[in-house]
Design a protein around this motif. Structure first.
Motif, PDB file in Angstrom:
ATOM      1  N   UNK B  96      -9.166   3.219   3.753  1.00 37.37           N
ATOM      2  CA  UNK B  96      -8.608   2.169   3.301  1.00 37.37           C
ATOM      3  C   UNK B  96      -7.519   1.894   2.430  1.00 37.37           C
ATOM      4  N   UNK B  99      -1.061   2.915   3.288  1.00 39.16           N
ATOM      5  CA  UNK B  99      -0.307   2.059   3.370  1.00 39.16           C
ATOM      6  C   UNK B  99       1.056   2.632   3.227  1.00 39.16           C
ATOM      7  N   UNK B 138      -5.549  -7.139  -3.530  1.00 41.76           N
ATOM      8  CA  UNK B 138      -5.859  -5.799  -3.495  1.00 41.76           C
ATOM      9  C   UNK B 138      -6.046  -5.422  -2.009  1.00 41.76           C
ATOM     10  N   UNK B 139      -5.395  -4.524  -1.516  1.00 36.01           N
ATOM     11  CA  UNK B 139      -5.753  -4.009  -0.275  1.00 36.01           C
ATOM     12  C   UNK B 139      -4.999  -5.043   0.961  1.00 36.01           C
ATOM     13  N   UNK B 143      -5.398  -4.740   4.843  1.00 32.42           N
ATOM     14  CA  UNK B 143      -5.898  -5.724   6.034  1.00 32.42           C
ATOM     15  C   UNK B 143      -4.861  -6.157   6.953  1.00 32.42           C
ATOM     16  N   UNK B 150     -11.246  -5.433  11.227  1.00 35.43           N
ATOM     17  CA  UNK B 150     -12.175  -5.008   9.936  1.00 35.43           C
ATOM     18  C   UNK B 150     -12.950  -6.233   9.142  1.00 35.43           C
TER      19      UNK B 150
END
Lengths: 47, 151, 239
Positions: B96, B99, B138-139, B143, B150
């Motif tokens: 996760x 990046x 966040x994240x 995504x 997901x």
């Protein structure tokens, strides 16, 4: 939300380990106190 | 010496041998021989010997280099140590935190075509913990990377 | 002889009160940490595992510090209570080190992508765990109290010095585990939760060591009583 599975597992494991160890120690102490009491040393060992 | 105390002595001696062994491993072995990962520069410096040997490679995901094929679960990116850069190919969804710009360690083999084929991709987190800046979620990067698949 | 090491026996109930306070502090600190931390930029909510993993590691380190102090004091003063203190702290250190490793594993799977990897931080921690098991095994193998205390003091010092290697491993070698965080790398939104949880773990640590130490002393007392009984029986036979 899959990330919460890991958070719940981490906090759950922490509590299981800490509480289990606390109980284990208390039980061990109680047994030792009883043993000492049975050996005629009750005055020293009981609270 | 009673048999009981001899047995105990053997066990205690055994325990001490094991402990000394670990001590040796710790102070002699790890420092000299156990390098957890190589940098791209170190791998390339091996020349021919670098090919097809299982190795760990660590570095930073070069910003702008990530190509993700969501259907084939095929991930390609460039891994850099600031001096040398290698192309890494990996299959499966990355962790996760993956990046652009983050540190990663990949396990796999460097192939003669000049591509590092990774069988295991690990993300190295820095020691910084911050909430996202205003406007940044966040994240988000993750995504965007994985798209709808997901969520 | 037994009288010399019998502690003023404190009521088990007092320890229970300390235990309840410690666990209540942990509940409070965890609730605050869980409710007051915004998701992290990279980790999202998974950052919250920090509040159990890091305090567990810190208190394990402190427990090993007590092992070190107890072992050194025993070798210096040769008083049994220091040996028992080191033994008590070592058992607690084992529990906390195992917990730290397990929590790190749970944290590593979703963030790093693996449950385990042989990086120097993880490897040295595993070695520390094995050495602590060795320490406790040594204690159970050797029955003669003086020899047990001497040998385990030596192993205890060796094992607790290992903590320095574990701590420094992230600086000495290349690791997947990050280097230590500091107030400048942890946002204030997380620092308070971390501090409070560390404090609660400290209370739990004190509670565990005190309780285990008392058990160790009572065990010696039971042993001494058994010895005295055997001696008395022996005398009766000879008369």
């Amino acid at each position: 939300m899959s990330e919460w599975r890991f958070i719940v597992a981490a906090y759950g494991l922490t509590w299981v380990v800490l509480v289990a160890y606390a109980i284990r120690l208390q039980v061990r102490l109680r047994r030792l106190e009883r043993q000492l009491g049975a050996n005629g040393n009750g005055a020293e060992a009981t609270p | 010496m009673t048999p009981g105390s001899r047995r105990r002595l053997v066990l205690a001696g055994g325990a001490i041998v094991v402990l000394c062994g670990f001590g040796f491993l710790l102070y002699g072995g790890i420092g000299e021989n156990l390098v957890y990962f190589l940098t791209p520069s170190e791998l390339l410096a091996r020349g021919e010997r670098a090919y097809d040997t299982p190795v760990r490679l660590g570095g930073q995901v070069l910003p702008g280099s990530v190509r993700w094929d969501a259907e084939a679960l095929d991930l390609r990116f460039r891994l850099t140590d600031g001096t040398q850069t290698l192309v890494v190919r990996s299959t499966g969804a990355p962790p996760q935190m993956f990046r652009e710009g983050i540190g990663v360690v990949v396990e796999g083999r460097y192939r003669e075509g000049g591509v590092f084929e990774s069988t295991n991709l690990m993300v190295k987190h820095s020691n910084e913990y911050r909430p996202p800046a205003p406007g940044e979620r966040p994240q988000d990067l993750y995504r965007t990377l994985l798209g709808e698949e997901r969520s | 002889m037994p009288g010399s090491f019998v502690p003023a026996v404190v009521s088990r109930r007092r320890y229970q009160i300390l235990g309840i306070i410690a666990l209540a502090a942990l509940v409070g600190a965890e609730l605050l940490g869980l409710s007051a931390s915004p998701p992290d930029r990279d980790m999202g909510h998974l950052q919250k595992i920090m509040y159990v993993h890091v305090p567990a590691a810190w208190s394990a380190f402190l427990a090993f510090f007590v092992v070190f102090i107890g072992s050194v004091l025993y070798l210096w003063k040769r008083e049994e209570r220091y040996d028992l203190l080191a033994a008590a702290a070592a058992e607690v250190a084992l529990v906390l080190t195992a917990l730290t490793l397990a929590l790190g594993s749970i944290w590593g799977r979703p963030t790093w992508g693996v449950w385990w990897t042989w990086d120097p931080r993880l490897t040295t921690t595993a070695i520390l765990l094995v050495m602590t098991v060795g320490y406790l095994a040594l204690r159970s193998f050797v029955d003669e109290p003086d020899r047990r205390a001497r040998w385990s003091a030596a192993v205890g010092i060796l094992a607790s010095l290992n903590v320095l290697v574990v701590y420094k491993s992230v600086q000495w070698w290349r690791t997947l585990h990050q280097v230590q965080s500091s107030p400048s790398t942890v946002d204030p939104a997380y620092a308070l939760g971390l501090r409070l949880n560390a404090l609660a773990f400290l209370l739990v640590l004190v509670y565990f060591i005190l309780l285990r130490y008392r058990a160790a002393r009572l065990e010696r007392l039971v042993e001494a009583q058994a010895e005295a009984r055997e001696l008395a029986q022996g005398e009766e036979l000879h008369v």
